[in-house]
Scaffold this motif. Structure first.
Motif, PDB file in Angstrom:
ATOM      1  N   THR A  80      -8.355  29.250   1.724  1.00 27.99           N
ATOM      2  CA  THR A  80      -9.174  30.188   2.484  1.00 27.99           C
ATOM      3  C   THR A  80      -9.032  31.604   1.941  1.00 27.99           C
ATOM      4  OG1 THR A  80      -8.885  28.823   4.448  1.00 27.99           O
ATOM      5  CG2 THR A  80      -9.646  31.077   4.802  1.00 27.99           C
ATOM      6  N   GLY A  81     -10.159  32.321   1.845  1.00 23.14           N
ATOM      7  CA  GLY A  81     -10.134  33.704   1.394  1.00 23.14           C
ATOM      8  C   GLY A  81     -10.313  33.888  -0.087  1.00 23.14           C
ATOM      9  N   ALA A  82     -10.588  32.797  -0.839  1.00 21.72           N
ATOM     10  CA  ALA A  82     -10.801  32.924  -2.281  1.00 21.72           C
ATOM     11  C   ALA A  82     -12.109  33.664  -2.548  1.00 21.72           C
ATOM     12  CB  ALA A  82     -10.835  31.538  -2.928  1.00 21.72           C
ATOM     13  N   PRO A  83     -12.189  34.417  -3.660  1.00 19.20           N
ATOM     14  CA  PRO A  83     -13.363  35.252  -3.913  1.00 19.20           C
ATOM     15  C   PRO A  83     -14.637  34.477  -4.236  1.00 19.20           C
ATOM     16  CG  PRO A  83     -11.862  35.317  -5.772  1.00 19.20           C
ATOM     17  CD  PRO A  83     -11.144  34.602  -4.668  1.00 19.20           C
ATOM     18  N   GLN A  84     -14.520  33.256  -4.787  1.00 14.73           N
ATOM     19  CA  GLN A  84     -15.683  32.447  -5.124  1.00 14.73           C
ATOM     20  C   GLN A  84     -15.716  31.213  -4.240  1.00 14.73           C
ATOM     21  OE1 GLN A  84     -16.688  31.903  -9.415  1.00 14.73           O
ATOM     22  NE2 GLN A  84     -14.666  32.744  -9.753  1.00 14.73           N
ATOM     23  N   ASN A  85     -16.935  30.742  -3.958  1.00 14.53           N
ATOM     24  CA  ASN A  85     -17.093  29.537  -3.168  1.00 14.53           C
ATOM     25  C   ASN A  85     -17.363  28.377  -4.122  1.00 14.53           C
ATOM     26  OD1 ASN A  85     -17.268  27.854  -1.013  1.00 14.53           O
ATOM     27  ND2 ASN A  85     -19.255  28.552  -0.315  1.00 14.53           N
ATOM     28  N   THR A  86     -16.289  27.765  -4.608  1.00 10.98           N
ATOM     29  CA  THR A  86     -16.407  26.688  -5.584  1.00 10.98           C
ATOM     30  C   THR A  86     -15.640  25.471  -5.120  1.00 10.98           C
ATOM     31  OG1 THR A  86     -14.484  27.520  -6.811  1.00 10.98           O
ATOM     32  CG2 THR A  86     -16.651  28.287  -7.526  1.00 10.98           C
ATOM     33  N   LEU A  87     -16.047  24.314  -5.624  1.00  7.74           N
ATOM     34  CA  LEU A  87     -15.316  23.080  -5.367  1.00  7.74           C
ATOM     35  C   LEU A  87     -15.455  22.193  -6.594  1.00  7.74           C
ATOM     36  CD1 LEU A  87     -17.440  20.482  -4.660  1.00  7.74           C
ATOM     37  CD2 LEU A  87     -17.834  21.919  -2.662  1.00  7.74           C
ATOM     38  N   PRO A 101     -23.261  29.657  -2.638  1.00 13.14           N
ATOM     39  CA  PRO A 101     -23.184  31.087  -2.280  1.00 13.14           C
ATOM     40  C   PRO A 101     -21.871  31.423  -1.569  1.00 13.14           C
ATOM     41  CG  PRO A 101     -25.346  30.205  -1.777  1.00 13.14           C
ATOM     42  CD  PRO A 101     -24.483  29.020  -2.161  1.00 13.14           C
ATOM     43  N   PRO A 102     -21.285  32.582  -1.846  1.00 10.07           N
ATOM     44  CA  PRO A 102     -21.812  33.632  -2.736  1.00 10.07           C
ATOM     45  C   PRO A 102     -21.505  33.351  -4.209  1.00 10.07           C
ATOM     46  CG  PRO A 102     -19.761  34.347  -1.720  1.00 10.07           C
ATOM     47  CD  PRO A 102     -20.065  33.003  -1.137  1.00 10.07           C
ATOM     48  N   TYR A 103     -22.541  32.932  -4.939  1.00  9.51           N
ATOM     49  CA  TYR A 103     -22.436  32.689  -6.371  1.00  9.51           C
ATOM     50  C   TYR A 103     -22.854  33.973  -7.086  1.00  9.51           C
ATOM     51  CZ  TYR A 103     -23.790  30.928 -11.000  1.00  9.51           C
ATOM     52  OH  TYR A 103     -23.935  30.732 -12.355  1.00  9.51           O
ATOM     53  N   LEU A 104     -22.018  34.500  -7.952  1.00  9.18           N
ATOM     54  CA  LEU A 104     -22.307  35.759  -8.626  1.00  9.18           C
ATOM     55  C   LEU A 104     -23.086  35.544  -9.913  1.00  9.18           C
ATOM     56  CD1 LEU A 104     -18.906  37.600  -8.046  1.00  9.18           C
ATOM     57  CD2 LEU A 104     -21.035  37.822  -6.741  1.00  9.18           C
ATOM     58  N   SER A 105     -22.494  34.844 -10.867  1.00  9.39           N
ATOM     59  CA  SER A 105     -23.164  34.629 -12.149  1.00  9.39           C
ATOM     60  C   SER A 105     -22.403  33.555 -12.913  1.00  9.39           C
ATOM     61  CB  SER A 105     -23.194  35.928 -12.963  1.00  9.39           C
ATOM     62  OG  SER A 105     -21.877  36.246 -13.421  1.00  9.39           O
ATOM     63  N   TRP A 106     -23.034  33.089 -13.994  1.00  5.12           N
ATOM     64  CA  TRP A 106     -22.362  32.132 -14.873  1.00  5.12           C
ATOM     65  C   TRP A 106     -21.094  32.734 -15.463  1.00  5.12           C
ATOM     66  CZ3 TRP A 106     -22.212  27.165 -15.743  1.00  5.12           C
ATOM     67  CH2 TRP A 106     -21.595  26.702 -16.902  1.00  5.12           C
ATOM     68  N   ASN A 107     -21.140  34.029 -15.763  1.00  2.00           N
ATOM     69  CA  ASN A 107     -19.962  34.696 -16.325  1.00  2.00           C
ATOM     70  C   ASN A 107     -18.750  34.549 -15.416  1.00  2.00           C
ATOM     71  OD1 ASN A 107     -21.254  35.671 -18.635  1.00  2.00           O
ATOM     72  ND2 ASN A 107     -22.008  37.470 -17.557  1.00  2.00           N
TER      73      ASN A 107
END
Length: 266
Positions: A80-87, A101-107
């Motif tokens: 919880t609280g990680a900057p990116q929403n990934t799995l 989301p929140p997806y910023l960019s491929w970079n």
């Protein structure tokens, strides 16, 4: 320099790797024991992902059940609280890295995806260590207000994205006068090194009507079992899908609120 949208239509991005193993051509499922190669791979992989902060493990197929090939068995999420929403997901002969989301960019996402790929390469059974990968990259976007600007999904598809759909008179004359016409459009376009499939259809997101665009670029040539080669293939696929997205959505670019960031492409 890269463009980041403050209000993108992205619902999910999925980088997928598949590979062949022993018996893959004839056996649709594998029956596992507690010490099977697949279960050992799952343990090694979740240990490595846990060290990266992916501590929440969800079992998608119950322990002891036969596992379908090419279907995810485990899913791991960040603390919880990680900057990116990934799995990430893994199963017999399949791996996915997902961003929502929140997806910023491929970079921003690529280094995270590469960490998951390295964990996979280290965890695969010895019999599959050198097996190359089939690589695909998929984007699911939902265009709704304010991006759809009061248009019906079909009108947005034709007038904004430029995908021509015309109902022939033989069909139209049997329709209800003034009724809104729906559409489901599928395109399959061969590329020099693969194929891109795009599907447009009506849907609902958070109870709002939307036009869903589902775009997948699949590479035809196997990619070696090396992290750099895999990420290069994904990056090339991203370049193509990004170019398509940017050109299709040019009429609504301002509504997505683009921002230019000085960062090197990954």
């Amino acid at each position: 320099m890269t463009t980041i949208f403050r209000h993108p239509p992205l619902i999910e991005m999925i980088a997928e790797l598949r590979w062949a193993g022993q018996g893959a051509e004839t056996v649709p499922i594998i029956i596992l024991g507690a010490e099977s190669p697949a279960e050992e791979m799952f343990l090694r992989w979740t240990d490595r992902m846990g060290a990266l902060g992916y501590e929440h493990v969800e079992r998608l197929v119950p322990q002891g059940f036969p596992l379908p090939l090419g279907v995810p068995t485990l899913r791991v999420r960040q603390r919880t609280g990680a900057p990116q929403n990934t799995l990430f997901q893994i199963g017999p002969q399949i791996f996915t890295a997902n961003a929502t989301p929140p997806y910023l960019s491929w970079n921003d996402f690529a280094p995270t995806a590469q960490a998951g790929v390295l964990a996979l390469l280290a965890a695969r059974p010895e019999s599959e260590k050198a097996a190359p990968f089939q690589v695909s990259l998929r984007y699911i976007d939902a265009f709704r207000e304010p991006l759809i600007r009061g248009l019906s999904p079909l009108a947005f598809l034709t007038e904004t994205l430029g995908v021509g759909v015309e109902v022939p008179p033989a069909i139209a004359r049997h329709g209800v006068a003034g009724a809104e016409i729906g559409a489901l459009v599928q395109l399959s376009v061969p590329l020099a090194d693969g194929k891109i499939r795009v599907q447009f259809g009506e849907g609902r997101v958070d109870e709002e009507p939307a036009l869903i665009m589902d775009m997948t670029l699949s590479r035809s040539e196997p990619v070696p079992a090396q992290a750099e080669a895999i990420m290069h293939a994904l990056s090339q696929s991203r370049d193509v899908t990004h170019a398509i997205f940017m050109e299709l959505t040019a009429p609504i670019a301002a509504l997505m609120q683009p921002e230019q960031h000085q960062r090197e492409e990954v």
